[in-house]
Design an enzyme around this catalytic site. Structure first.
Site, PDB file in Angstrom:
ATOM      1  N   VAL A 112     -20.736  32.356  -8.950  1.00 50.13           N
ATOM      2  CA  VAL A 112     -20.602  33.758  -9.490  1.00 50.13           C
ATOM      3  C   VAL A 112     -21.249  34.336  -8.597  1.00 50.13           C
ATOM      4  O   VAL A 112     -21.784  36.008  -8.418  1.00 50.13           O
ATOM      5  CB  VAL A 112     -21.218  33.745 -10.511  1.00 50.13           C
ATOM      6  CG1 VAL A 112     -21.655  35.062 -11.503  1.00 50.13           C
ATOM      7  CG2 VAL A 112     -20.613  33.263 -11.599  1.00 50.13           C
ATOM      8  N   GLY A 143     -23.822  30.677  -5.760  1.00 51.78           N
ATOM      9  CA  GLY A 143     -22.969  30.219  -5.710  1.00 51.78           C
ATOM     10  C   GLY A 143     -21.422  30.745  -6.167  1.00 51.78           C
ATOM     11  O   GLY A 143     -21.232  30.909  -5.611  1.00 51.78           O
ATOM     12  N   GLY A 178     -29.948  32.487  -6.568  1.00 59.03           N
ATOM     13  CA  GLY A 178     -28.948  31.291  -6.953  1.00 59.03           C
ATOM     14  C   GLY A 178     -26.341  31.489  -6.037  1.00 59.03           C
ATOM     15  O   GLY A 178     -26.713  32.951  -6.993  1.00 59.03           O
ATOM     16  N   LYS A 230     -18.670  23.150 -27.337  1.00 58.49           N
ATOM     17  CA  LYS A 230     -19.327  22.783 -26.247  1.00 58.49           C
ATOM     18  C   LYS A 230     -18.835  21.577 -26.111  1.00 58.49           C
ATOM     19  O   LYS A 230     -19.601  20.497 -26.956  1.00 58.49           O
ATOM     20  CB  LYS A 230     -20.335  23.370 -25.439  1.00 58.49           C
ATOM     21  CG  LYS A 230     -21.387  22.989 -24.227  1.00 58.49           C
ATOM     22  CD  LYS A 230     -20.571  24.972 -23.487  1.00 58.49           C
ATOM     23  CE  LYS A 230     -20.986  25.150 -22.915  1.00 58.49           C
ATOM     24  NZ  LYS A 230     -20.449  26.366 -21.771  1.00 58.49           N
TER      25      LYS A 230
END
Ligand code: NAD
Length: 352
Positions: free
Chosen positions: A192, A190, A188, A92
């Site tokens: 996805v 957003g 959420g 990451k």
């Protein structure tokens, strides 16, 4: 030694201990005054192949928090790649967001140089706070990048994987082979969450949606006849499935106790506030689809797109998330262990 310096030394020791605990391979740091770049690349493992993982651009309270985030997420990426049998390790990149990015192109090109210096050990991709167009800038300086505007957005693929995960959980827990009439609460709406809402509606599911950004939730109400609730009451909804698609660390004893859903399956990373809550969910009779398994569709797309130059081959593998989860659910029931323990064990075995 002054107490401030001692505290700094202590926090370095803690970070190294944490890295050791996670079994981390390497941590690389780069700073560039001209562009304001402060980047950390944590490479957890390259045993299965070059490490693939997104690049997030966020503000952090301290550099230590940013490094901690990179360490934690890189380890999860290794687990995710292993459970999907991808030829990748996990990594990451965390970019500590400066107050202002004067020249976004120069900023991401400098990051691209950093990625290139690692010689292919790390392949970068889009993540929180970065855009496909940023990856285009990265691609000016390195070929070790995916999720450019040519490759496309991984979010719809993540949503397909989550929907397949919900289908597997509904089949296993509720004995139903269709989502028709299944009530799902999405936290959420957003990238996805919205795509997931769309796919679930197409299959006859009944939705409740919340988002801290009211317009995102209202869009789902308008397009999918979703009921909208406040972010505070999402855990109390009378639904079959709770789909966390916003934040990590939301599953703790206090929220788990409130759930009426008997299935938790969503895209958010690191949903459990602590590993032990895998057992808490099991104790409450809630079937939990481990986050790094159910949200792996985006990683599969990124990997396939990087290796093959198109996403055709990704579809079959993303659909297969259904089978991977079903196997985890069956083993969990048979061995009386939380689904999280089973998923971790499979991934660890492949990482050894
Ligand atoms: P996003 O930023 O597009 O969407 C997140 C949404 O959650 C936003 O609309 C935001 O307003 C809302 N939100 C924030 N806090 C909230 C709260 N307390 N209650 C309700 N809503 C809240 O992100 P995304 O790309 O849709 O990803 C969602 C989650 O899935 C993230 O945790 C991400 O790390 C994870 N994930 C995403 C992908 C991907 O392909 N995008 C892949 C794997 C995992």
């Amino acid at each position: 030694m002054s107490s401030i310096i001692k505290r700094r030394h202590d926090s370095c020791d803690i970070l190294f201990r944490y890295a050791e605990l996670l079994g981390l391979g390497e941590i690389h740091i780069k700073m560039d005054k001209a562009t304001g770049l402060k980047a950390i690349i944590a490479v957890h493992s390259i045993k299965r192949g070059p490490a693939l993982g997104g690049c997030r651009l966020l503000t952090y309270k301290s550099a230590a928090r940013a490094i901690e985030d990179a360490l934690r997420l890189s380890s999860m990426m290794s687990f995710k790649a292993a459970i999907c049998n991808l030829p990748h390790g996990g990594a990451k990149a965390v970019l500590i967001k400066p107050k202002v990015i004067k020249d976004r192109q120069a900023y991401f090109e400098k990051f691209g140089e950093f990625v290139n210096e690692l010689g292919g050990m790390y392949i970068t991709a889009v993540d929180s706070g970065t855009e496909l167009s940023d990856m285009d800038y990265v691609a000016h300086k390195t070929s070790y990048v995916t999720c450019t505007t040519t490759d496309g957005d991984p979010a719809p693929y993540t949503a397909i994987g989550v929907r397949r995960g919900i289908e597997a959980a509904v089949s296993f827990k509720l004995g139903k082979d269709t989502l028709s009439g299944i009530r799902v609460a999405i936290q959420g709406a957003g990238h996805v969450g919205y795509e997931l809402a769309k796919q679930l509606t197409e299959r006859g599911a009944i939705l409740t949606v919340c988002d801290t950004h009211p317009l995102s939730a209202e869009r789902c109400a308008k397009e999918f006849a979703a009921q909208v609730c406040s972010p505070e009451t999402i855990y109390d909804q009378d639904v079959d499935v709770f789909a966390p698609c916003a934040l990590g660390a939301i599953l703790k004893r206090s929220t788990i106790k409130r759930l009426k859903a008997t299935i938790v399956a969503g895209s958010a990373n690191n949903q459990l506030a602590h590993n032990r809550h895998g057992r808490t969910l099991q104790k409450y009779g809630i079937l939990y689809a481990p986050d790094f398994v159910v949200n792996s569709g985006g990683l599969i797309q990124a990997s396939v797109s990087y290796r093959h130059g198109n996403v055709e081959a990704a579809h079959e593998q993303i659909n297969n998330i259904y089978e991977v989860l079903l196997e985890i659910f069956k083993r969990s029931a048979k061995e009386k262990l939380p689904t999280t323990d089973i998923a971790d064990a499979i991934a660890l075995e492949r990482l050894r």
